[in-house]
Design an enzyme around this catalytic site. Structure first.
Site, PDB file in Angstrom:
ATOM      1  N   ASP B  17      41.891  76.647  19.926  1.00 50.72           N
ATOM      2  CA  ASP B  17      42.792  77.606  20.582  1.00 50.72           C
ATOM      3  C   ASP B  17      43.719  78.284  19.602  1.00 50.72           C
ATOM      4  O   ASP B  17      43.826  79.513  19.560  1.00 50.72           O
ATOM      5  CB  ASP B  17      43.628  76.903  21.661  1.00 50.72           C
ATOM      6  CG  ASP B  17      42.794  76.501  22.865  1.00 50.72           C
ATOM      7  OD1 ASP B  17      41.844  75.725  22.692  1.00 50.72           O
ATOM      8  OD2 ASP B  17      43.098  76.983  23.971  1.00 50.72           O
ATOM      9  N   ARG B 112      56.475  67.052  22.371  1.00 51.83           N
ATOM     10  CA  ARG B 112      56.816  68.464  22.514  1.00 51.83           C
ATOM     11  C   ARG B 112      58.242  68.813  22.107  1.00 51.83           C
ATOM     12  O   ARG B 112      58.463  69.810  21.403  1.00 51.83           O
ATOM     13  CB  ARG B 112      56.526  68.937  23.949  1.00 51.83           C
ATOM     14  CG  ARG B 112      55.043  68.994  24.301  1.00 51.83           C
ATOM     15  CD  ARG B 112      54.232  69.614  23.210  1.00 51.83           C
ATOM     16  NE  ARG B 112      52.839  69.804  23.558  1.00 51.83           N
ATOM     17  CZ  ARG B 112      51.840  69.689  22.679  1.00 51.83           C
ATOM     18  NH1 ARG B 112      52.082  69.329  21.416  1.00 51.83           N
ATOM     19  NH2 ARG B 112      50.602  69.919  23.054  1.00 51.83           N
ATOM     20  N   ASP B 141      52.204  71.865  29.871  1.00 52.46           N
ATOM     21  CA  ASP B 141      52.559  71.754  28.465  1.00 52.46           C
ATOM     22  C   ASP B 141      53.266  73.028  27.985  1.00 52.46           C
ATOM     23  O   ASP B 141      54.206  72.964  27.203  1.00 52.46           O
ATOM     24  CB  ASP B 141      51.297  71.493  27.644  1.00 52.46           C
ATOM     25  CG  ASP B 141      51.585  70.530  26.516  1.00 52.46           C
ATOM     26  OD1 ASP B 141      52.515  69.714  26.656  1.00 52.46           O
ATOM     27  OD2 ASP B 141      50.905  70.610  25.487  1.00 52.46           O
ATOM     28  N   SER B 197      39.534  70.025  25.034  1.00 56.43           N
ATOM     29  CA  SER B 197      40.690  70.224  24.176  1.00 56.43           C
ATOM     30  C   SER B 197      41.357  68.877  23.950  1.00 56.43           C
ATOM     31  O   SER B 197      41.321  68.003  24.802  1.00 56.43           O
ATOM     32  CB  SER B 197      41.647  71.199  24.860  1.00 56.43           C
ATOM     33  OG  SER B 197      42.860  71.264  24.165  1.00 56.43           O
TER      34      SER B 197
END
Lengths: 404, 404, 404, 404
Positions: B17, B112, B141, B197
């Site tokens: 990605d 994150r 996310d 992914s």
């Protein structure tokens, strides 16, 4: 009978404590005449009646019956509460993923209300004046039994020998009990070499007391009577499927068989080598809920599950607050339908896959490769609106010189 | 540069990605001149700058650096955030036994905030106008990244390609990305045969998309890059001891070594065959808390732990509400000191024993065989008082003809 | 002194119960010699010492001192705990908007920890062996006192006359106490015509017992000693301003005066005709929080406020769980700064306006007429994303034929 | 009709916003032909149909009907939703003592689901393609309407003019609306001198916007259209009795009349001088619950009440989580039966007394003067057991040198 002060219904397990208590209660009958000043509710003059309840996992009835009568019980009642235990208590626990302090699946806590209710029914039927149990005076198991007794029928009094000075000052520990049992010829399985107490039912087997009071002692291998040590478990995994309907396990399929009756199903899961039923079912139920339960319902429900578990742990199954929680807990299960495929291996269970006909999860909706049902640009607005207050927060901190 | 509209700081992982996004952002620079009507915040005219952050588990820096520059990034910044990730986020999670919906240890959610903060610092230092990431437009996310960006510095705008019609209408799934990468000579590890992914950091490795969108598909064995399948794990168990100070893991002792530095300790636990650090530490922490944490504090704290976990899951680490929860969560750990001995075997961890110098648990107090510190008859009063309202409840039900 | 069994520190209020208890304890000294079998902790042989604590609202010290010594107390200690009561307990309650079951501002519950701690300090200083109080054996006020005593110093034993058969079998109700007081010449203010008990402190005045045990009895007008009946309150309203700093009331401004010292401020609010301080401050604090406290912090904080209030009600101010809640509760007040203008009228308070320098609320942001800081079209995305799961829910119900 | 793009069902109140929106939507029909590029869901070509809903408090129907048709609506539907509003929404709120942030009785929040559902039924019946409302783009009232619309029928699209740039860029505040209304001859009651918006229904009347955006502005006296200012209220109190059955108000008795029908009862309470129904009923319900609801049920229920209130506030009445909470909330009311006597005076309500036939509260049990049902010495055990962990806590602190 002259001097009789009442009938006692005793929760008799055939273990060291309750065998001793049975003999002691009988013995008290004669001593009491000579004593005064003992509060009334601790007196046991006519000890004409013993009732014993458990949720047996195997057919030890004959042995226990013989032992009780040998010690001197007037009557021995063995009531098979296994199915009601599974259908009422265990299933409710499975439906709300009950767990206490992240670890304890409430094995003993789930059994106590069923046993207490069974005892009270027998006590009422047999005209008993007292109920009694062998729980230690230090733990909360006594609380579970007695709160249930008192809720069901406060007119029947409670005898708790481990809180009666006449008893606990005479038997100052398990060794005194063993000596007394030897002296009286009471058949017991505990020995001084294995000085711990065991609570064994369909859902679990737990131990306490003796060397286990030191939390740094590793339980010896021979305590694993229900399960196989992972180190000795089979080297090949076992795959099964559990089917749920409204959150209830309604079918288990293995490579060998298909079982649908609740008690049979529970026993089958217990027998699968080494993974007791409640552990498997909790995992499977969490997994199917992940597919069909709305996230916010899940979060609110989990708050109630925690409260439910704490109430059970504290002996409050029969309570207005547990009754209050139940309707919403039950309601949450309306669409918890589907199947979970699991692999059992070396004492653990792993989810392999799950399916449901319910609409909540949609492969089409979830797919990263499909945009037919969703316009991703909407998310920008979602984030922007949610960030309004966060930007203010960040600004406040920056002005105060606080780094995030 | 003529036509330049701003610098972008991209969270670049070297995966399919973000490699495609990097190339596409560069490509947009030229197309944009010809297009109008695209909202300003989605325009990327001058794409002079790329920054990439991750919480690397091994030294793949050189490869990623090469790849990024090969695709055309102006600059590649690799910031080692591993220690701050462990010390700040993972340790907070361990201290409150964080878990989401009884299953998820929040691996991605914990990383994150650290990555987003690192990106914003670099973006500010390098004078970027935008930050960008490769998160899908369907998951949460993207929300985690962007709420953190906007809290830290709302003046830097966000480019979310998977929510930009120009991007997602061109790349309608992973196959389009793979085709584009092949056409542009972008080095990627995903293939059409493995169309999923991956999010890989020090705490966990998770997968999504592709065939995994069907919840009934069993993940293939080759997805276990971090751990060994239990079926292939060593046949001998490994015993370790974890030491806690104020709820923080401060030492791990194995038969081979003793480790005290936090990142080293975390890596060691990750390397122990087959049991990642967060799983072991959560179990050990729960176990030591069982010895030293007051039961009612535990219950109230667990409510806050659940809220903390939900906030992290929803991208709200940097938020006033998470900041609000933290002081009491931290306070609860003041006496969480002691050691836990564990056995690791076939992908699972088992507690063998635990000790603490704290006063809460007392062998003397707990002992069934000792009455020096406790008069068991007091418990009768405790039960009687607690039963007052339960008796009323039982009476109400009996009068209404409702059987318990 | 011959036969002396220990000194007692009594919480003496000068009311009927504690005056009688004081006399009875002295009397017991002589009776005890003749009795056996009474448990040790209930014996009071040497009654050389009385200590009395209260949170006085006016200077009644001299009267109480005289009364206590007249009855026979060895020593009378009057400790002015008013300021610590306000600064520590009342302010914490104001900061979290404490209320129990939507109605009770915890007046008695807030005073008990302060009094108990003061008693224990005096008991330790004076070398007392016992502490005693006059709380009824049926309520939870006894629990509040005694849990605090035992937490602070379990070596000092508790005498609870209303739970001692020697006492409560002799005094079977308030009339027996009044007869005894008359017989002994003990000065008391209760009469048979006003047979209720009163708890009066700086924060409130509450009543119990006697005719008030019937919940359908309307309290007579002459019970309102602290406040004026709304029907008799002044016909003109009074406007005041309350200033908060970190959630603490730091200044009250009326048309007549400006007060900043905490006890003075509390007394002023109590004196404003007819609206006691806690009611006014709770309203004002809620109002200022509405302006400066983030909504999600507010919601999470309110959960903790409820728990805090329940702990206080149940006598658990000195407990690990209350200590656990405090850091986050305190943290929430960091930005609770500003002023609230109120109107007091006929026993009620109304908010007229409020201001703050904090950034959370912005007139510009809130204005319906301004779009400089906000793009309203973003809200569409917010709603769409939030509605995803709701649409599924609606669809499920429609398919099941359930109408919303 | 040529160029027709669909029918719109508008929530029309006759106020400034919705009158303008009605005219503007009609006007758009012609302009739209000339415009392109506007997203479809914002286009309104054929504006053949308007439906208006409110929960009217008085019979203003004729005026509103005339106004709507004068502006150009094809059809005006007036649906009397008052009874369902009271029976379904208000009664649920009364049963759980609903309140938001300790202050707001949710007047607007309770009305929105009823209005939205009524609109959707009419829209479906009339074959509308769109629904529309006049809520501002900044508040959460738009969220309440639209989440309800989308849950009930996502096939009907939403037009939110205050989030449509064509609308909000033309009408930049209330003054522009007033100018437009004057120009078009639209009858409105707002003037530039009273520039605020009003939400008026059976449960409450609230205001927003204009000068009220400054929280320090005191609302002018003439805003009190529903209630009388306490300063102008009658000088004599009014006593009433409210009867509850399963938590529902079933009868109100005043000195003048007795009312049992729900809507009539609600209107009567609203009309009693100066105290709106919801305030009185909430107080009365809390009071009767204090007599009949178990304390622990009350505490757990209050947690759910808070969640219920937050869900309503956030527009989630039609949601799986609200549906989840309802069964236990309903269950809690089974025994909330009895009567409450209240005094209404100067805008406030005071409880004078209360009675119930339920068994929870017993005067005999509560009496300080009676020991027939209770042995107070049991309480000592209760306190001792509860203090075990507190003593440990006190000891820990003492050893650490921390003073309580």
């Amino acid at each position: 009978m002259a001097g009789s002060k009442g009938k006692v219904c005793l929760a008799y397990s055939g273990g060291l404590d309750t065998s001793t208590i049975l003999a002691w209660l009988l013995e008290q009958q004669y001593e009491v005449v000579k004593k005064t000043g003992l509060p009334l509710r601790k007196k046991v003059n006519k000890f004409s009646h013993e009732v014993r309840f458990r949720v047996p996992i195997e057919n030890t009835s004959a042995d226990i019956l013989r032992a009780a009568l040998q010690i001197g019980a007037t009557k021995m009642i063995i009531d098979d509460l296994r199915k009601v235990f599974v259908d009422e208590l265990c299933w409710k626990a499975v439906q709300c993923n009950a767990i206490y302090e992240d670890q304890y699946l409430l094995g003993t806590s789930l059994a106590r209300p069923v046993i207490a209710r069974g005892m009270m029914k027998a006590a009422e039927k047999e005209g008993c004046d007292f109920v009694s149990h062998g729980c230690t005076g230090k733990g909360n198991d006594q609380v579970r039994f007695e709160l249930a007794y008192l809720t069901i029928n406060p007119a029947i009094k409670v005898i708790a020998p481990w809180r009666d000075p006449l008893f606990y000052q005479r038997f100052q520990g398990r060794n005194d009990l063993l000596d007394y049992a030897a002296e009286k010829g009471i058949p017991v399985t505990s020995t001084k070499a294995k000085p711990y107490s065991m609570d064994d039912n369909l859902a679990h087997c737990s131990y306490e007391a003796g060397m286990l009071e030191d939390p740094n002692v590793t339980p010896p291998e021979d305590m694993w009577t229900r399960t196989v040590s992972p180190l000795k478990a089979p080297d090949t995994p076992l795959d099964i499927t559990v089917h749920f309907d409204k959150g209830l396990p309604i079918k288990v399929v293995t490579t060998q068989e298909t079982v649908t009756e609740s008690l049979e199903l529970f026993n089958l899961l217990n027998a699968l080598d080494d993974s007791p039923a409640m552990t498997i079912l909790r995992l499977a139920h969490i997994s199917i809920e992940g597919l069909v339960l709305d996230g916010r319902v899940r979060s609110l429900r989990d708050n109630l599950s925690k409260q439910w578990s704490e109430l059970l742990y504290n002996g409050l199954y029969f309570s207005p607050e547990r009754a209050f929680l139940q309707p919403s807990l039950d309601f949450s299960q309306q669409r918890v339908n589907g199947e979970v495929r699991l692999r059992l291996y070396k004492g653990n269970a792993y989810v392999l896959g799950r399916t449901s006909q319910e609409k909540l999860y949609s492969e089409e909706d979830a797919s990263m490769d499909s945009l037919t049902t969703f316009d991703p640009s909407e998310t920008s607005g979602f984030i922007t609106i949610n960030a309004i207050r966060l930007k203010k927060y960040g600004l406040q901190l920056a002005e105060a010189g606080i780094e995030l």
